[in-house]
Design an enzyme around this catalytic site. Structure first.
Site, PDB file in Angstrom:
ATOM      1  N   GLU A 225       7.281  -5.353  11.050  1.00 48.23           N
ATOM      2  CA  GLU A 225       8.358  -5.719  10.118  1.00 48.23           C
ATOM      3  C   GLU A 225       9.731  -5.256  10.616  1.00 48.23           C
ATOM      4  OE1 GLU A 225       7.655  -4.981   5.883  1.00 48.23           O
ATOM      5  OE2 GLU A 225       9.699  -4.235   5.780  1.00 48.23           O
ATOM      6  N   CYS A 272      13.854  -4.704   5.717  1.00 51.15           N
ATOM      7  CA  CYS A 272      13.743  -4.706   4.256  1.00 51.15           C
ATOM      8  C   CYS A 272      14.655  -3.625   3.682  1.00 51.15           C
ATOM      9  CB  CYS A 272      12.301  -4.452   3.837  1.00 51.15           C
ATOM     10  SG  CYS A 272      12.073  -4.552   2.057  1.00 51.15           S
ATOM     11  N   THR A 274      14.316  -1.975   1.186  1.00 51.26           N
ATOM     12  CA  THR A 274      13.553  -0.875   0.567  1.00 51.26           C
ATOM     13  C   THR A 274      13.340   0.276   1.550  1.00 51.26           C
ATOM     14  OG1 THR A 274      11.417  -1.798   1.244  1.00 51.26           O
ATOM     15  CG2 THR A 274      12.273  -2.464  -0.927  1.00 51.26           C
ATOM     16  N   ARG A 281       8.249   6.534   5.672  1.00 50.28           N
ATOM     17  CA  ARG A 281       7.173   6.523   4.675  1.00 50.28           C
ATOM     18  C   ARG A 281       6.190   7.601   5.088  1.00 50.28           C
ATOM     19  NH1 ARG A 281       2.161   4.855   3.077  1.00 50.28           N
ATOM     20  NH2 ARG A 281       2.037   4.260   0.870  1.00 50.28           N
ATOM     21  N   GLU A 318      -0.430  -1.933   2.084  1.00 52.17           N
ATOM     22  CA  GLU A 318       0.263  -2.573   0.969  1.00 52.17           C
ATOM     23  C   GLU A 318      -0.648  -3.630   0.345  1.00 52.17           C
ATOM     24  OE1 GLU A 318       4.016  -3.872   2.456  1.00 52.17           O
ATOM     25  OE2 GLU A 318       4.977  -3.669   0.533  1.00 52.17           O
TER      26      GLU A 318
HETATM   27  N1  DAR Z   1       7.223  -8.147  -0.246  1.00 51.07           N
HETATM   28  C1  DAR Z   1       8.604  -7.708  -0.151  1.00 51.07           C
HETATM   29  C2  DAR Z   1       8.697  -6.296   0.460  1.00 51.07           C
HETATM   30  C3  DAR Z   1       8.685  -5.157  -0.469  1.00 51.07           C
HETATM   31  C4  DAR Z   1       8.637  -3.784   0.213  1.00 51.07           C
HETATM   32  N2  DAR Z   1       7.586  -3.686   1.264  1.00 51.07           N
HETATM   33  C5  DAR Z   1       7.866  -3.828   2.564  1.00 51.07           C
HETATM   34  N3  DAR Z   1       9.093  -3.927   3.002  1.00 51.07           N
HETATM   35  N4  DAR Z   1       6.862  -3.850   3.455  1.00 51.07           N
HETATM   36  C6  DAR Z   1       9.204  -7.804  -1.551  1.00 51.07           C
HETATM   37  O1  DAR Z   1      10.439  -7.962  -1.653  1.00 51.07           O
HETATM   38  O2  DAR Z   1       8.438  -7.687  -2.496  1.00 51.07           O
END
Ligand code: DAR
Length: 361
Positions: A225, A272, A274, A281, A318
């Site tokens: 990612e 991302c 986040t 993490r 995830e």
């Molecule tokens: N599915 C994306 C990513 C959320 C956070 N997880 C990551 N970056 N691996 C979303 O916006 O829900």
């Protein structure tokens, strides 16, 4: 239907979608056409996947500055940083010099699976969502040169395995699957609808691979990612030793590769939003059969963990469920506005709080 009306409908049906929540039709319509096209690529994942949490992937490191009025409110909402607070990410690994062991909580926690990873992107390449196949192949070549040097380091010597068809280091078939099953190599990204929409899994599997140390406790993913996911993993309870392993490996590896994308405000730049900030993490696996209803009820554990700033996921990554005997993966949610040392302490404190809940239940 226009993008703005699509997003308005999305906002009503999926209030958790932060892109939809913060999208401004006025801001978007005021952008030049080529900037509108850039924004549509950034938010495509959130449009294609209404159940997204963030709903956006940056395509270039400068996107966070170029489209601040769109992205900053989303980032603040996710990372729980209010509009009036300045964001100025700091980095601090000093806690790795002090003892921090799960055994101090309970002898039963002396042998848990622990992992800590950081995401990094090289400033001179587009972020993964905007890379061409040629970019991905070139990027991997740059990393292979760095790994050739790392192989000579007594503490981090290891081997590189590539998913690029025809590579001198090609890993495929059952050998690949064995590494995935061991949670060492990442799974086929082309099956992830979020990454597909964000352009991040394009050209799979070209330019993807992993470096793994001989001790199998230090791994660098190439082309997932983010350009790089650099991680340390250990069994035991010594969190300080785990973080110190990553800290040293990261310092040595960083010296071998071009500069990472980093901003004073958001820290390490990631695909991302986040993951911004530390891009870290840190997680450990705990058997919490009481809190998870024997592994059947991840939501109960999520609710308990949230109070301690922890997120919970299954042991398969995830979107996975709890493992045998209620084994779950717990991790501090914060990435931005906290330091690496604070994340380690939050993991320890959160594990202690959950363990006390579990054992008194
Ligand atoms: N599915 C994306 C990513 C959320 C956070 N997880 C990551 N970056 N691996 C979303 O916006 O829900």
């Amino acid at each position: 239907m226009t993008v703005a009306t699509d997003i308005l409908a999305l906002r009503l049906d999926h209030p958790e979608n932060l892109m939809a929540r913060h999208f401004s039709a006025d801001y978007f319509s005021g952008l030049a056409k080529d900037d509108q096209a850039r924004v549509l690529k950034i938010i495509k994942s959130g449009l294609d996947n209404p159940d997204s949490q963030m709903g956006a992937y940056a395509q270039h490191s400068v996107d966070y500055d170029d489209f601040g009025p769109l992205l900053d409110p989303m980032i603040r909402d996710y990372h729980k940083i209010s509009a009036g607070v300045d964001i100025a990410q700091k980095h601090d690994w000093s806690a790795t010099a002090s003892a921090c062991s799960l055994e101090d909580i309970d002898e039963a926690l002396r042998d848990v699976s622990m992992r800590v990873r950081v995401g990094r992107n090289v400033a001179s390449f587009p972020l993964p969502g905007a890379m061409t196949k040629a970019d991905r192949i070139e990027f991997e070549k740059v990393m292979v040169k760095a790994f050739e040097n790392l192989k000579n380091d007594a503490d981090f010597c290891g081997a590189y395995y590539s998913l690029t068809p025809g590579s001198d280091f090609e890993l495929k078939g059952q050998a690949y699957q064995t590494r995935v099953d061991a949670h060492q190599m990442f799974k086929d990204m082309s099956g992830d609808r979020y990454l597909n929409s964000g352009g991040i899994s394009s050209d799979w599997p070209y330019g993807r691979g992993m470096y793994i140390s001989a001790a199998e406790d230090f791994i660098v993913w190439v082309g997932e990612e983010d350009h790089l996911r650099i991680m340390a993993m250990k069994r035991g309870g010594d969190l300080a030793a785990l973080f110190a392993r990553l800290q040293v490996g990261l310092e040595k590896f960083s010296a071998l590769v071009p500069a990472f994308a980093h901003s004073e405000k958001y820290g390490y730049i990631t695909s991302c939003p986040t993951n911004l900030g530390t891009a870290m993490r840190a997680s450990l696996h705990m058997a919490l059969p009481n809190l998870t209803g024997g592994g059947q009820d991840l939501d109960a554990a999520k609710a308990a963990a949230q109070k301690f700033g922890l997120s919970v996921r299954g042991v398969g990554g995830e979107h996975s469920g709890a493992g045998q005997g209620g084994i779950i993966d717990i991790s501090p949610s914060a990435r931005l506005g906290v330091t690496e040392s604070e994340i380690m302490q939050r993991l320890f404190d959160g594990a202690k709080a959950l363990w006390l809940l579990e054992t008194k239940t």
